[in-house]
Design a protein around this motif. Sequence first.
Motif, PDB file in Angstrom:
ATOM      1  N   VAL A  41      22.874  78.038  -5.494  1.00  0.00           N
ATOM      2  CA  VAL A  41      21.429  77.811  -5.402  1.00  0.00           C
ATOM      3  C   VAL A  41      21.055  77.579  -3.939  1.00  0.00           C
ATOM      4  N   PRO A  42      19.856  77.989  -3.541  1.00  0.00           N
ATOM      5  CA  PRO A  42      19.433  77.765  -2.155  1.00  0.00           C
ATOM      6  C   PRO A  42      19.094  76.291  -1.905  1.00  0.00           C
ATOM      7  N   LYS A  43      19.119  75.926  -0.631  1.00  0.00           N
ATOM      8  CA  LYS A  43      18.865  74.545  -0.225  1.00  0.00           C
ATOM      9  C   LYS A  43      17.512  74.052  -0.725  1.00  0.00           C
ATOM     10  N   GLY A  44      16.515  74.911  -0.675  1.00  0.00           N
ATOM     11  CA  GLY A  44      15.187  74.523  -1.141  1.00  0.00           C
ATOM     12  C   GLY A  44      15.173  74.137  -2.608  1.00  0.00           C
ATOM     13  N   SER A  45      15.989  74.813  -3.400  1.00  0.00           N
ATOM     14  CA  SER A  45      16.058  74.494  -4.826  1.00  0.00           C
ATOM     15  C   SER A  45      16.638  73.097  -5.037  1.00  0.00           C
ATOM     16  N   PHE A  46      17.658  72.767  -4.253  1.00  0.00           N
ATOM     17  CA  PHE A  46      18.245  71.434  -4.373  1.00  0.00           C
ATOM     18  C   PHE A  46      17.179  70.374  -4.119  1.00  0.00           C
ATOM     19  N   TYR A  47      16.435  70.520  -3.031  1.00  0.00           N
ATOM     20  CA  TYR A  47      15.426  69.520  -2.685  1.00  0.00           C
ATOM     21  C   TYR A  47      14.206  69.570  -3.595  1.00  0.00           C
ATOM     22  N   HIS A  48      14.068  70.626  -4.363  1.00  0.00           N
ATOM     23  CA  HIS A  48      13.026  70.663  -5.393  1.00  0.00           C
ATOM     24  C   HIS A  48      13.359  69.656  -6.499  1.00  0.00           C
ATOM     25  N   TYR A  49      14.637  69.501  -6.798  1.00  0.00           N
ATOM     26  CA  TYR A  49      15.071  68.620  -7.881  1.00  0.00           C
ATOM     27  C   TYR A  49      15.468  67.224  -7.408  1.00  0.00           C
ATOM     28  N   PHE A  50      15.946  67.122  -6.181  1.00  0.00           N
ATOM     29  CA  PHE A  50      16.447  65.841  -5.661  1.00  0.00           C
ATOM     30  C   PHE A  50      15.945  65.645  -4.238  1.00  0.00           C
ATOM     31  N   ARG A  51      15.309  64.510  -3.981  1.00  0.00           N
ATOM     32  CA  ARG A  51      14.755  64.260  -2.644  1.00  0.00           C
ATOM     33  C   ARG A  51      15.824  63.925  -1.613  1.00  0.00           C
ATOM     34  N   SER A  52      16.980  63.457  -2.097  1.00  0.00           N
ATOM     35  CA  SER A  52      18.039  63.046  -1.182  1.00  0.00           C
ATOM     36  C   SER A  52      19.377  63.126  -1.901  1.00  0.00           C
ATOM     37  N   LYS A  53      20.452  62.998  -1.147  1.00  0.00           N
ATOM     38  CA  LYS A  53      21.775  62.985  -1.771  1.00  0.00           C
ATOM     39  C   LYS A  53      21.932  61.735  -2.639  1.00  0.00           C
ATOM     40  N   GLU A  54      21.345  60.613  -2.215  1.00  0.00           N
ATOM     41  CA  GLU A  54      21.416  59.397  -3.021  1.00  0.00           C
ATOM     42  C   GLU A  54      20.719  59.596  -4.362  1.00  0.00           C
TER      43      GLU A  54
END
Length: 196
Positions: A41-54
């Motif tokens: 998945v692209p980086k943008g998709s990750f931050y769509h679901y989670f604001r941070s690694k925490e």
Amino acid sequence: MKDDRHNTGVREHILATAQAIMNGKGFSAVGLNEILKASDVPKGSFYHYFRSKEEFGKALLERYFETYLAAMDEIIARDDLTGAEKLLAYWGRWLDSQTADDPQSKCLVVKLAAEVSDLSEAMRRVLLDGTGQITGRIAEMIEAGIADGSLRITGQPHHVATSLYQSWLGASLLAKITRDGTPLRAAMTETRNTLG
């Protein structure tokens, strides 16, 4: 509605993929790029679901406990088992999963608790709540066993549940250190003795 199902599917895929990686490496050692590459998945998709690694780590632990507790509830709901048999089925499942080669089946509490409890208060709270729910369900099975006569335990069910759970967590950690299932088999023997 289709977008909601797609979003849930992508989020679940990221979490499931990352759980297998983190079971092997831990939380801090796994970078975002590794999760993204493995999940495809692209980086943008990750931050769509989670604001941070925490926030991602918190969601990962919440998902783990949800699945874990649902499996416990399946055992608890079985009318064909006594309380003692339910407990032995639960501990037997733990023994099997922690001695298997499948990284998805490994205990995420054992893998991450010491590491993330010092890194993230939010993740520590999820661990605290989740482990509290686990011991609560173990106590529920002990109470059922006392009620149906399959257990003769003199201690308070919650104290016995907590003690057994702590013993199994310790045995799982020792099994990781020794790379041997002997501590887990010893925990099963101790558990059988405790349960009579």
